[in-house]
Design a protein around this motif. Sequence first.
Motif, PDB file in Angstrom:
ATOM      1  N   ALA B 273      -5.055  23.151  30.938  1.00 19.95           N
ATOM      2  CA  ALA B 273      -4.840  23.347  29.496  1.00 19.95           C
ATOM      3  C   ALA B 273      -3.786  24.424  29.250  1.00 19.95           C
ATOM      4  O   ALA B 273      -2.867  24.244  28.438  1.00 19.95           O
ATOM      5  CB  ALA B 273      -6.166  23.732  28.837  1.00 19.95           C
ATOM      6  N   ALA B 274      -3.912  25.541  29.984  1.00 16.71           N
ATOM      7  CA  ALA B 274      -2.969  26.643  29.761  1.00 16.71           C
ATOM      8  C   ALA B 274      -1.561  26.259  30.214  1.00 16.71           C
ATOM      9  O   ALA B 274      -0.570  26.520  29.506  1.00 16.71           O
ATOM     10  CB  ALA B 274      -3.447  27.883  30.509  1.00 16.71           C
ATOM     11  N   ALA B 275      -1.471  25.631  31.389  1.00 14.76           N
ATOM     12  CA  ALA B 275      -0.150  25.268  31.911  1.00 14.76           C
ATOM     13  C   ALA B 275       0.525  24.252  30.984  1.00 14.76           C
ATOM     14  O   ALA B 275       1.751  24.309  30.768  1.00 14.76           O
ATOM     15  CB  ALA B 275      -0.266  24.701  33.324  1.00 14.76           C
ATOM     16  N   GLY B 276      -0.264  23.354  30.426  1.00 14.98           N
ATOM     17  CA  GLY B 276       0.288  22.385  29.483  1.00 14.98           C
ATOM     18  C   GLY B 276       0.875  23.072  28.257  1.00 14.98           C
ATOM     19  O   GLY B 276       1.961  22.723  27.790  1.00 14.98           O
ATOM     20  N   ALA B 277       0.146  24.084  27.773  1.00 13.75           N
ATOM     21  CA  ALA B 277       0.640  24.820  26.598  1.00 13.75           C
ATOM     22  C   ALA B 277       1.919  25.593  26.948  1.00 13.75           C
ATOM     23  O   ALA B 277       2.876  25.610  26.166  1.00 13.75           O
ATOM     24  CB  ALA B 277      -0.443  25.776  26.105  1.00 13.75           C
ATOM     25  N   PHE B 278       1.939  26.219  28.127  1.00 11.98           N
ATOM     26  CA  PHE B 278       3.132  26.966  28.529  1.00 11.98           C
ATOM     27  C   PHE B 278       4.332  26.025  28.721  1.00 11.98           C
ATOM     28  O   PHE B 278       5.464  26.363  28.400  1.00 11.98           O
ATOM     29  CB  PHE B 278       2.878  27.731  29.841  1.00 11.98           C
ATOM     30  N   HIS B 279       4.053  24.852  29.257  1.00 14.52           N
ATOM     31  CA  HIS B 279       5.129  23.879  29.452  1.00 14.52           C
ATOM     32  C   HIS B 279       5.716  23.472  28.105  1.00 14.52           C
ATOM     33  O   HIS B 279       6.940  23.385  27.946  1.00 14.52           O
ATOM     34  CB  HIS B 279       4.596  22.652  30.194  1.00 14.52           C
ATOM     35  N   ALA B 280       4.819  23.244  27.134  1.00 16.20           N
ATOM     36  CA  ALA B 280       5.301  22.843  25.808  1.00 16.20           C
ATOM     37  C   ALA B 280       6.182  23.941  25.210  1.00 16.20           C
ATOM     38  O   ALA B 280       7.209  23.653  24.571  1.00 16.20           O
ATOM     39  CB  ALA B 280       4.118  22.561  24.898  1.00 16.20           C
ATOM     40  N   GLN B 281       5.788  25.201  25.432  1.00 16.01           N
ATOM     41  CA  GLN B 281       6.606  26.312  24.913  1.00 16.01           C
ATOM     42  C   GLN B 281       7.964  26.368  25.601  1.00 16.01           C
ATOM     43  O   GLN B 281       8.989  26.643  24.976  1.00 16.01           O
ATOM     44  CB  GLN B 281       5.872  27.636  25.124  1.00 16.01           C
ATOM     45  N   ALA B 282       7.964  26.120  26.934  1.00 19.54           N
ATOM     46  CA  ALA B 282       9.225  26.193  27.678  1.00 19.54           C
ATOM     47  C   ALA B 282      10.130  25.007  27.354  1.00 19.54           C
ATOM     48  O   ALA B 282      11.358  25.125  27.378  1.00 19.54           O
ATOM     49  CB  ALA B 282       8.946  26.236  29.179  1.00 19.54           C
ATOM     50  N   ALA B 283       9.518  23.872  27.047  1.00 19.41           N
ATOM     51  CA  ALA B 283      10.308  22.653  26.837  1.00 19.41           C
ATOM     52  C   ALA B 283      11.048  22.676  25.510  1.00 19.41           C
ATOM     53  O   ALA B 283      12.137  22.111  25.388  1.00 19.41           O
ATOM     54  CB  ALA B 283       9.396  21.431  26.905  1.00 19.41           C
TER      55      ALA B 283
END
Lengths: 246, 286
Positions: B273-283
């Motif tokens: 869940a956290a990595a998905g959120a961080f990925h969305a922020q980076a993308a």
Amino acid sequence: MARPRASTETDLFERGVSVRLSNVDAGYGASTVLMGLDFEARAGEVNFITGPAAAGKTTFTHHLRLALPPRSGRSVILGLDVGRARARDIADVKRRIGYVAENPVFIEQWSTFDNVAMPLRMLGHKPRDYDHDVRELVDFVGLGGASELPVEKLSGAERRRAAIARALAAKPDLILADDPTAGMSPVDGRRIVRLLAEMRRVGASVVIASQDDTLTDVAPMWVWRIDRGRLSAPEQTEATGAEAYE
Amino acid sequence: MKNPFVGMERSLFWTLAFAAFAAAAAGLAARAVDRVAVGYEQARSNYAIVRVLAPDGPAGMAAAEAALAGAPHVTSAAPMTAGRAAALLGEASGETIDPATVPDLRLIEIELEATAPHVDVSGDIVAAMAAGGVTAEVIQAPDNASGGGLAPRVRNAAFWGALIFTAMMAVIVWLAARGLAARRREMVTVMCDLGATRGQTAGRIADEAAVLGLYSGAIGAAFAAVAGLIVMLLVIPGATLNSVVGMILPVDLVPVVATPLGAAIAAGAGARAAAGAFHAQAARIG
């Protein structure tokens, strides 16, 4: 010299147009940084974006690396209409872009070699298939002696070289470099830009953003000036520096 | 390729291991309470007292014993001695009772075989004794409807208590695994920049967290199992390692086996869940 343009925006990539922006606006939150951009980059060419600080160069590279979507206008990057693309299509195109950030991010505990090999690992290549190529690439950017060092041990200039090696590892169709010579000596800076520009010879489209417009004579390139988020018409330059005779 | 686990978050590992230990210990404790409650319930329902009303005197008690020997549902019978009665009264009252002060009780303790709920055990025994010429009454522990049956409530409380506690530990593991994703943020950014999808990035971090959860869960569960053995050795009089091990049923090990899997799932889910959120922020930085 006037720049030839592809006649339509379909199948642009097949016709050698890596990037075409038509009247593109982009920005962050309430602020619009890039306004009414018209830009084109072709395979086998170098495009150099220069302008004063805070002119929009970094935002421009963020847009080209698909991290900042257009607010209006049309962006076609490596054949993908960015404004209408799905996340999976964007990820697919990102794999074909080599990006050298102003402050490159690495997996700090990993070695230079492992970081440079990361794009190839992500494409599913086996270490035995890429080991030789990656070592050659690391040598090529002058980091042969630091290949096994963790990236956190590298200096600022070495990190930038490592970022360039990583950007080139998967033989991308589009190479983006945001201020790749920052913090380098003039000699090293010219060497780095020349190295990036050399990638045009293997068919890549190279886009370099830098405040230092003395670098425009390193290789034949299209020079675009950006100021307050607006691009001027490009000028073509020839290589006139010492590198032109090497 | 450098092993990404080298030099990895020891504090995170031990946080997960401690949470896993607590969850496994709660499960084992609940299981122990369950077994004690079941044992108590069996002992309670398999025991009764026969009060001999007639004939009077020792002949009546002898006839009652003889009748009970052939009575249905009865597995053993023994007259309650004054000493035994004094001991039971002493247990109940907390005072020392002199057996000499206990009157002739005319009571027989009996043990009963397990029967179906609808069987009238008392009625069958009274009938069998009447056929032997003895008038008696059978006193059994009260059933659930009569206010007995504390054990099922204790078992329920232990089960739900352990489940809620385990859920809380799972939340701790889930949150701690988000911390792992935060520490792997540079990897998320790199993967995002290099064209990994959200699922690929989150999957990579979740796999790492799940492996960490599995190992730490196994360590925590092993510690809980050892702690459980030590507690049993200390609490059960005369227990030896062999006798304690012999008491353990396969079902008792469910918390120990389930804990590493639960920790892996919770850690993987938190990190994903956290990595998905961080990925969305980076993308998308805009």
